[in-house]
Design a protein around this motif. Structure first.
Motif, PDB file in Angstrom:
ATOM      1  N   PHE A 226     -13.510 127.455   7.019  1.00 18.48           N
ATOM      2  CA  PHE A 226     -14.240 126.422   6.275  1.00 18.48           C
ATOM      3  C   PHE A 226     -15.306 125.752   7.134  1.00 18.48           C
ATOM      4  N   GLY A 227     -15.253 125.969   8.438  1.00 17.76           N
ATOM      5  CA  GLY A 227     -16.243 125.394   9.340  1.00 17.76           C
ATOM      6  C   GLY A 227     -16.023 123.926   9.645  1.00 17.76           C
ATOM      7  N   THR A 228     -14.830 123.408   9.370  1.00 22.08           N
ATOM      8  CA  THR A 228     -14.579 121.970   9.532  1.00 22.08           C
ATOM      9  C   THR A 228     -13.549 121.653  10.614  1.00 22.08           C
ATOM     10  N   GLY A 229     -12.799 122.661  11.059  1.00 22.00           N
ATOM     11  CA  GLY A 229     -11.657 122.367  11.901  1.00 22.00           C
ATOM     12  C   GLY A 229     -10.543 121.761  11.065  1.00 22.00           C
ATOM     13  N   ILE A 230      -9.570 121.149  11.733  1.00 24.72           N
ATOM     14  CA  ILE A 230      -8.386 120.612  11.049  1.00 24.72           C
ATOM     15  C   ILE A 230      -8.361 119.091  11.129  1.00 24.72           C
ATOM     16  N   ASP A 231      -8.259 118.471   9.970  1.00 28.55           N
ATOM     17  CA  ASP A 231      -8.038 117.027   9.901  1.00 28.55           C
ATOM     18  C   ASP A 231      -6.602 116.836   9.413  1.00 28.55           C
ATOM     19  N   ALA A 232      -5.669 116.837  10.346  1.00 25.62           N
ATOM     20  CA  ALA A 232      -4.243 116.802  10.003  1.00 25.62           C
ATOM     21  C   ALA A 232      -3.871 115.542   9.234  1.00 25.62           C
ATOM     22  N   GLU A 233      -4.492 114.427   9.595  1.00 26.01           N
ATOM     23  CA  GLU A 233      -4.164 113.159   8.931  1.00 26.01           C
ATOM     24  C   GLU A 233      -4.590 113.182   7.470  1.00 26.01           C
ATOM     25  N   HIS A 234      -5.821 113.658   7.213  1.00 24.11           N
ATOM     26  CA  HIS A 234      -6.298 113.722   5.823  1.00 24.11           C
ATOM     27  C   HIS A 234      -5.484 114.737   5.033  1.00 24.11           C
ATOM     28  N   PHE A 235      -5.116 115.844   5.670  1.00 27.72           N
ATOM     29  CA  PHE A 235      -4.305 116.847   4.974  1.00 27.72           C
ATOM     30  C   PHE A 235      -2.979 116.227   4.545  1.00 27.72           C
ATOM     31  N   ARG A 236      -2.349 115.493   5.458  1.00 28.44           N
ATOM     32  CA  ARG A 236      -1.061 114.875   5.159  1.00 28.44           C
ATOM     33  C   ARG A 236      -1.186 113.796   4.088  1.00 28.44           C
ATOM     34  N   ASP A 237      -2.208 112.947   4.208  1.00 25.44           N
ATOM     35  CA  ASP A 237      -2.309 111.767   3.352  1.00 25.44           C
ATOM     36  C   ASP A 237      -2.979 112.034   2.011  1.00 25.44           C
ATOM     37  N   CYS A 238      -3.738 113.129   1.904  1.00 21.68           N
ATOM     38  CA  CYS A 238      -4.473 113.369   0.662  1.00 21.68           C
ATOM     39  C   CYS A 238      -4.313 114.800   0.154  1.00 21.68           C
ATOM     40  N   ILE A 239      -4.695 115.783   0.954  1.00 22.50           N
ATOM     41  CA  ILE A 239      -4.699 117.173   0.486  1.00 22.50           C
ATOM     42  C   ILE A 239      -3.323 117.629   0.006  1.00 22.50           C
ATOM     43  N   SER A 240      -2.272 117.200   0.657  1.00 22.81           N
ATOM     44  CA  SER A 240      -0.920 117.635   0.284  1.00 22.81           C
ATOM     45  C   SER A 240      -0.277 116.713  -0.756  1.00 22.81           C
ATOM     46  N   GLN A 241      -1.052 115.736  -1.269  1.00 27.55           N
ATOM     47  CA  GLN A 241      -0.522 114.768  -2.231  1.00 27.55           C
ATOM     48  C   GLN A 241      -1.070 115.032  -3.629  1.00 27.55           C
ATOM     49  N   VAL A 242      -0.239 114.786  -4.651  1.00 27.31           N
ATOM     50  CA  VAL A 242      -0.689 114.955  -6.043  1.00 27.31           C
ATOM     51  C   VAL A 242      -1.851 114.017  -6.326  1.00 27.31           C
ATOM     52  N   GLU A 243      -1.718 112.775  -5.879  1.00 30.87           N
ATOM     53  CA  GLU A 243      -2.795 111.797  -6.075  1.00 30.87           C
ATOM     54  C   GLU A 243      -3.739 111.867  -4.880  1.00 30.87           C
ATOM     55  N   CYS A 244      -4.797 112.621  -5.018  1.00 36.90           N
ATOM     56  CA  CYS A 244      -5.799 112.761  -3.952  1.00 36.90           C
ATOM     57  C   CYS A 244      -7.167 112.662  -4.614  1.00 36.90           C
ATOM     58  N   ALA A 245      -7.651 111.425  -4.742  1.00 38.67           N
ATOM     59  CA  ALA A 245      -8.864 111.163  -5.521  1.00 38.67           C
ATOM     60  C   ALA A 245     -10.109 111.793  -4.901  1.00 38.67           C
ATOM     61  N   GLU A 246     -10.213 111.742  -3.579  1.00 40.62           N
ATOM     62  CA  GLU A 246     -11.414 112.258  -2.920  1.00 40.62           C
ATOM     63  C   GLU A 246     -11.034 113.239  -1.803  1.00 40.62           C
ATOM     64  N   PRO A 247     -10.633 114.445  -2.191  1.00 39.72           N
ATOM     65  CA  PRO A 247     -10.256 115.418  -1.170  1.00 39.72           C
ATOM     66  C   PRO A 247     -11.456 115.853  -0.333  1.00 39.72           C
ATOM     67  N   LYS A 248     -11.234 115.940   0.975  1.00 36.87           N
ATOM     68  CA  LYS A 248     -12.272 116.423   1.891  1.00 36.87           C
ATOM     69  C   LYS A 248     -11.834 117.770   2.456  1.00 36.87           C
ATOM     70  N   THR A 250     -10.777 120.563   4.845  1.00 34.22           N
ATOM     71  CA  THR A 250     -10.120 120.724   6.137  1.00 34.22           C
ATOM     72  C   THR A 250      -9.363 122.043   6.133  1.00 34.22           C
ATOM     73  N   MET A 251      -9.283 122.674   7.270  1.00 32.81           N
ATOM     74  CA  MET A 251      -8.427 123.844   7.388  1.00 32.81           C
ATOM     75  C   MET A 251      -6.972 123.390   7.342  1.00 32.81           C
ATOM     76  N   TYR A 252      -6.091 124.293   6.975  1.00 30.81           N
ATOM     77  CA  TYR A 252      -4.661 123.975   6.961  1.00 30.81           C
ATOM     78  C   TYR A 252      -4.153 123.796   8.389  1.00 30.81           C
ATOM     79  N   PRO A 253      -3.426 122.728   8.661  1.00 29.90           N
ATOM     80  CA  PRO A 253      -2.760 122.627   9.967  1.00 29.90           C
ATOM     81  C   PRO A 253      -1.578 123.597   9.986  1.00 29.90           C
ATOM     82  N   SER A 254      -1.235 124.084  11.169  1.00 29.70           N
ATOM     83  CA  SER A 254      -0.073 124.970  11.251  1.00 29.70           C
ATOM     84  C   SER A 254       1.192 124.152  11.007  1.00 29.70           C
TER      85      SER A 254
END
Length: 334
Positions: A226-248, A250-254
């Protein structure tokens, strides 16, 4: 005479040390989880602990949540060879904090892997397809099976945890606006089947998948960058959540995949615990073993025997020479 006494003393010392080690180990229970990679590792551990360290090793059925809970509350089983720690993070942390659990090491050295993938043969022909920009530029190559005007992105099956992250990243990457429809494969078998069909026909395919799996052992796939690297915090707090209003994007963290034992076992059998700390496989190694299991319809026990017979280059690094010699003798007797 002194030499004879010295040699006899050394032999007695070695025998006493081994007897002490075996007495230390005693009876050990190992969780045989209900998925292939975990069952393979559990059976390898049983064989090595039994034949190499003199343990009375027993496999008992297991699954992530009930096994972790039982280890914390009841002190059994002694060993959970493959725990995906992020799924029971708070429980594991509480167990460690209360000195009921001890982390031996990582059962997958590079962690569980997730991502968006394309077949390697596509990247070999067009290296730009290794990037999300290249994928979007060639959207018409990934034809939708029911709408030739749209591209197809195969998501994670409905109801699975990965469905949430895959859909949020689909939104973050604006794949709908780029011309891709999100296809629900219906099941894990449906998703893996779509990759197998594409590979057999050398057709384009783009979608979500994870490792370790037999599919990625059988079919060489390239992870899309994706060319972004990993934003583990955003993945945890938004990408992996049902309620994620503004997903950004990020690559998947391992995913952390660990071997966990009861603290009682770690203290009782330091040599066995040391082995578990060294026993680790890479995703690539596990993918290959899972592919072999599927092709041969092998269970964890048969796969463990196959692994021990054919991959000394891997497991000999996990144990000292005297233990290795005993394990080899047991393998030869199979």
């Amino acid at each position: 005479m002194k030499s004879i006494i010295l040699i006899a003393g050394l032999l007695l010392s070695s025998a006493t040390h081994q007897a002490f080690a075996e007495e230390q180990c005693g009876k050990v229970t190992i969780a045989d989880m209900n998925w292939s990679s975990a069952s393979l590792i559990a059976n390898v551990d049983r064989f090595i602990l039994e034949h190499g360290y003199g343990c009375e090793a027993e496999l008992i059925p297991g699954d992530t949540m009930p096994t972790s809970t039982s280890m914390v509350e009841k002190g059994e089983p002694d060993i959970a060879p493959e725990i995906w720690s992020n799924n029971v993070k708070e429980l594991i942390q509480r167990g460690v904090s209360d000195k009921r659990l001890t982390i031996a090491g990582n059962s997958l050295s590079d962690g569980g892997e997730e991502g968006f993938w394309v077949p390697q043969y596509m990247v070999d022909k067009d290296p730009s397809l290794k990037t999300i920009e290249g994928i979007i530029a060639k959207v018409k190559s990934f034809k939708h099976p029911e709408d030739p005007e749209r591209g197809a992105f195969y998501g994670c099956p409905a109801g699975w945890g990965c469905q949430i992250s895959a859909e949020n990243l689909y939104r973050a990457l604006k794949l709908d606006a780029a011309g891709f429809d999100l296809i629900d494969p219906g099941s894990g078998a449906g998703l893996s089947g779509s990759i197998a069909r594409a590979y057999e026909r050398k057709k384009p395919w783009f979608g979500y998948y994870w490792a370790p799996t037999a599919i990625l052992g059988k079919y060489k796939m390239a992870k899309v960058d994706f060319g972004t690297g990993i934003d583990a915090e955003h993945f945890r707090d938004c990408i992996s959540q049902v309620e994620c209003a503004e997903p950004k994007v990020t690559m998947y963290p391992s995913a952390l995949v660990q071997t966990v034992t009861t603290t009682a076992f770690a203290e009782k059998s330091p040599q066995g615990f040391e082995y578990l700390g060294k026993r680790s496989l890479t995703n690539a190694q596990m993918n290959g073993l899972l592919a072999w299991m599927e092709d041969n319809q092998a269970d964890g026990n048969i796969a463990a025997e196959y692994f021990l017979m054919n991959h000394e280059d891997i497991w000999l690094k996990w144990v000292p020479a005297d233990v290795a010699a005993k394990v080899k003798s047991a393998i030869e007797a199979l």
